[in-house]
Every structure is written in C-alpha cells, then in structure tokens.
Design a protein around this motif. Structure first.
Motif, PDB file in Angstrom:
ATOM      1  N   GLY A 132       6.686 -13.657  23.019  1.00  0.00           N
ATOM      2  CA  GLY A 132       7.665 -13.610  21.930  1.00  0.00           C
ATOM      3  C   GLY A 132       7.114 -12.946  20.687  1.00  0.00           C
ATOM      4  N   SER A 133       5.796 -12.987  20.537  1.00  0.00           N
ATOM      5  CA  SER A 133       5.196 -12.387  19.354  1.00  0.00           C
ATOM      6  C   SER A 133       5.214 -10.858  19.396  1.00  0.00           C
ATOM      7  N   ALA A 134       5.584 -10.268  20.515  1.00  0.00           N
ATOM      8  CA  ALA A 134       5.650  -8.802  20.596  1.00  0.00           C
ATOM      9  C   ALA A 134       6.719  -8.262  19.649  1.00  0.00           C
ATOM     10  N   ILE A 135       7.857  -8.922  19.571  1.00  0.00           N
ATOM     11  CA  ILE A 135       8.936  -8.472  18.676  1.00  0.00           C
ATOM     12  C   ILE A 135       8.528  -8.687  17.223  1.00  0.00           C
ATOM     13  N   ALA A 136       7.979  -9.873  16.921  1.00  0.00           N
ATOM     14  CA  ALA A 136       7.526 -10.141  15.552  1.00  0.00           C
ATOM     15  C   ALA A 136       6.408  -9.179  15.166  1.00  0.00           C
ATOM     16  N   GLY A 137       5.511  -8.894  16.100  1.00  0.00           N
ATOM     17  CA  GLY A 137       4.430  -7.947  15.836  1.00  0.00           C
ATOM     18  C   GLY A 137       4.948  -6.548  15.573  1.00  0.00           C
ATOM     19  N   ALA A 138       5.985  -6.146  16.294  1.00  0.00           N
ATOM     20  CA  ALA A 138       6.579  -4.827  16.058  1.00  0.00           C
ATOM     21  C   ALA A 138       7.206  -4.762  14.665  1.00  0.00           C
ATOM     22  N   MET A 139       7.868  -5.852  14.248  1.00  0.00           N
ATOM     23  CA  MET A 139       8.476  -5.858  12.910  1.00  0.00           C
ATOM     24  C   MET A 139       7.402  -5.822  11.826  1.00  0.00           C
ATOM     25  N   VAL A 140       6.321  -6.558  12.023  1.00  0.00           N
ATOM     26  CA  VAL A 140       5.210  -6.525  11.059  1.00  0.00           C
ATOM     27  C   VAL A 140       4.604  -5.117  11.031  1.00  0.00           C
TER      28      VAL A 140
ATOM     29  N   VAL B  45       6.167  -2.264  11.592  1.00  0.00           N
ATOM     30  CA  VAL B  45       7.078  -1.390  10.832  1.00  0.00           C
ATOM     31  C   VAL B  45       6.912  -1.644   9.339  1.00  0.00           C
ATOM     32  N   ALA B  46       6.756  -2.913   8.942  1.00  0.00           N
ATOM     33  CA  ALA B  46       6.547  -3.225   7.521  1.00  0.00           C
ATOM     34  C   ALA B  46       5.231  -2.621   7.021  1.00  0.00           C
ATOM     35  N   LEU B  47       4.185  -2.664   7.845  1.00  0.00           N
ATOM     36  CA  LEU B  47       2.910  -2.066   7.441  1.00  0.00           C
ATOM     37  C   LEU B  47       3.005  -0.539   7.352  1.00  0.00           C
ATOM     38  N   ILE B  48       3.781   0.069   8.222  1.00  0.00           N
ATOM     39  CA  ILE B  48       3.995   1.521   8.124  1.00  0.00           C
ATOM     40  C   ILE B  48       4.705   1.866   6.820  1.00  0.00           C
ATOM     41  N   ALA B  49       5.700   1.052   6.424  1.00  0.00           N
ATOM     42  CA  ALA B  49       6.386   1.280   5.145  1.00  0.00           C
ATOM     43  C   ALA B  49       5.414   1.101   3.978  1.00  0.00           C
ATOM     44  N   LEU B  50       4.529   0.116   4.071  1.00  0.00           N
ATOM     45  CA  LEU B  50       3.520  -0.082   3.029  1.00  0.00           C
ATOM     46  C   LEU B  50       2.568   1.113   2.956  1.00  0.00           C
ATOM     47  N   CYS B  51       2.207   1.652   4.105  1.00  0.00           N
ATOM     48  CA  CYS B  51       1.339   2.841   4.129  1.00  0.00           C
ATOM     49  C   CYS B  51       2.050   4.047   3.520  1.00  0.00           C
ATOM     50  N   ALA B  52       3.340   4.178   3.794  1.00  0.00           N
ATOM     51  CA  ALA B  52       4.100   5.285   3.207  1.00  0.00           C
ATOM     52  C   ALA B  52       4.131   5.155   1.684  1.00  0.00           C
ATOM     53  N   THR B  53       4.274   3.924   1.198  1.00  0.00           N
ATOM     54  CA  THR B  53       4.244   3.697  -0.245  1.00  0.00           C
ATOM     55  C   THR B  53       2.876   4.051  -0.824  1.00  0.00           C
ATOM     56  N   ALA B  54       1.818   3.681  -0.121  1.00  0.00           N
ATOM     57  CA  ALA B  54       0.462   3.999  -0.601  1.00  0.00           C
ATOM     58  C   ALA B  54       0.233   5.507  -0.620  1.00  0.00           C
ATOM     59  N   ILE B  55       0.726   6.197   0.396  1.00  0.00           N
ATOM     60  CA  ILE B  55       0.579   7.660   0.426  1.00  0.00           C
ATOM     61  C   ILE B  55       1.336   8.288  -0.734  1.00  0.00           C
ATOM     62  N   ARG B  56       2.537   7.760  -1.030  1.00  0.00           N
ATOM     63  CA  ARG B  56       3.305   8.281  -2.164  1.00  0.00           C
ATOM     64  C   ARG B  56       2.563   8.043  -3.469  1.00  0.00           C
ATOM     65  N   ASP B  57       1.948   6.837  -3.605  1.00  0.00           N
ATOM     66  CA  ASP B  57       1.199   6.543  -4.824  1.00  0.00           C
ATOM     67  C   ASP B  57      -0.015   7.464  -4.979  1.00  0.00           C
ATOM     68  N   VAL B  58      -0.691   7.789  -3.899  1.00  0.00           N
ATOM     69  CA  VAL B  58      -1.815   8.722  -3.950  1.00  0.00           C
ATOM     70  C   VAL B  58      -1.320  10.105  -4.368  1.00  0.00           C
ATOM     71  N   ALA B  59      -0.167  10.513  -3.844  1.00  0.00           N
ATOM     72  CA  ALA B  59       0.392  11.812  -4.214  1.00  0.00           C
ATOM     73  C   ALA B  59       0.777  11.852  -5.692  1.00  0.00           C
ATOM     74  N   VAL B  60       1.281  10.730  -6.244  1.00  0.00           N
ATOM     75  CA  VAL B  60       1.616  10.673  -7.674  1.00  0.00           C
ATOM     76  C   VAL B  60       0.332  10.722  -8.508  1.00  0.00           C
ATOM     77  N   ARG B  61      -0.685   9.973  -8.084  1.00  0.00           N
ATOM     78  CA  ARG B  61      -1.930   9.927  -8.835  1.00  0.00           C
ATOM     79  C   ARG B  61      -2.625  11.296  -8.872  1.00  0.00           C
ATOM     80  N   THR B  62      -2.512  12.065  -7.789  1.00  0.00           N
ATOM     81  CA  THR B  62      -3.156  13.393  -7.751  1.00  0.00           C
ATOM     82  C   THR B  62      -2.242  14.478  -8.316  1.00  0.00           C
ATOM     83  N   ASP B  63      -1.146  14.096  -8.922  1.00  0.00           N
ATOM     84  CA  ASP B  63      -0.181  14.999  -9.551  1.00  0.00           C
ATOM     85  C   ASP B  63       0.502  15.953  -8.569  1.00  0.00           C
ATOM     86  N   TRP B  64       0.618  15.531  -7.283  1.00  0.00           N
ATOM     87  CA  TRP B  64       1.411  16.320  -6.338  1.00  0.00           C
ATOM     88  C   TRP B  64       2.888  15.983  -6.478  1.00  0.00           C
ATOM     89  N   LEU B  65       3.171  14.769  -6.967  1.00  0.00           N
ATOM     90  CA  LEU B  65       4.544  14.329  -7.216  1.00  0.00           C
ATOM     91  C   LEU B  65       4.636  13.819  -8.655  1.00  0.00           C
TER      92      LEU B  65
END
Length: 190
Positions: A25-33, A35-55
C-alpha cells in the motif's frame, strides 16, 4: 547443490519460500511523496535560476520562509494540526499493513496460481460440456461462482458442478462451488 539449497541431508529445502503478494500500500503513498519532492526540486531549481539572475523575481523559498516566520497561532490551525496527525497515522498504517495475497496456493508444495487463471480454466472446462453455450466464472479464496448459459434440456447442472469441483481440486483449500444456470433455449448467443 549446496547444503543450504538441499537441507542438511538432502531431504527438504531449508530456505523459506514466501507466498506471492500484491503491491504494498505504501507504493501509492511513496509515488505521491515522490511527486511532491519533484515539485520541491523544481522550486529549488527556479530559486537557483533567480539567484544567478537567469530569471527575474523573488526566490519562492525565501518568500515561504518569511510567511511562515510571520505566522502566529490562530484558531484555524487546530483542525489543520489534527488533520496532519490523522494523515500521518494513515501513512504509518499504510506502511506497516500486510500486503494482500495475489495468488492461490496449489496442493503441490510451493506452487501458486492466480485466481484469474483458475477462473479461465473453470470457464473452459464448463464450456466444453454438452448444452453449454458459454460460462463466466469468478474465483475468490472462498468461492467459485459460475454463471452458465445453455440449453436447459441438455445441460446437466450436476455435471457442471462436478467439472468445476474437479478444476479447483488442485488448490490447497478448494473453494465452495456455486453454479447459476441461465437457460437460453433455442436462442443463439452473440
């Protein structure tokens, strides 16, 4: 063959064989977690791009941290806290609950079959009997339910039950056989 494969005297294997089971049963919960970690990584990548003045813009992680730092306890936080505790307990239960069994044990040791395969075999065995047009079978651990369509004057209900009982007799604990006969006298199926 080593001694661990054949046992001490070559008689019985000493290794434990596990029953096949479904996905945890934890396979579904693990998949949702995940996806949430991928969204967090996307946010971190965006923040790095803002900090380096790419965005252009402000870093989302800094904005979120400042918003959380400015919060003070409010009444709406009680239901949110209780909800998060309930979600945590549910995730804990999902992680430790046993996986569902996916196969039925055969009377031969360490062999299993899927319920769908037994159902197909039952339907094929009944469909070969005289007076039977078709058979639909559902197999569970406790019951084999067959719906048989055929000619009532030719098809023998006891013969159908005997054929189904013979097919499921190879299981370690044969389920109860239930037959529903639907007469289709003089009509064609199709």
């Amino acid at each position: 063959m080593t001694s661990t494969e054949s046992g001490q005297d070559g008689a019985e294997p000493t290794e434990r064989v596990f029953t096949p089971a479904g996905h945890p049963g934890s396979a579904i919960a693990g998949a949702m977690v995940g996806v949430a970690l991928i969204a967090l990584c996307a946010t971190a990548i965006r923040d790095v791009a803002v900090r380096t003045d790419w965005l252009n813009g402000r870093e989302w992680s800094i904005s979120a941290a400042e918003w959380i730092a400015d919060l003070s306890w409010q009444d709406w936080m009680w239901p949110a806290a209780v909800g998060l505790v309930v979600v945590g307990l549910l995730l804990l239960w999902v992680a430790i609950k046993p996986r569902p069994r996916s196969h039925l044990p055969l009377s031969t040791s360490h062999l299993w079959t899927r319920p769908g395969d037994v159902a197909r075999r039952c339907s094929a065995a009944v469909a070969d009997l005289p007076g039977v047009y078709e058979a639909d079978t559902i197999v569970t651990r406790r019951k084999v339910k067959a719906t048989v369509h055929g000619i009532s004057a030719v098809a023998d209900r006891e013969q159908i039950t005997a054929a189904l009982t013979d097919v499921v007799s190879v299981l370690e604990s044969p389920p109860r056989v239930v037959v529903r006969f639907r007469p289709r006298d003089g009509r064609r199926i199709g």
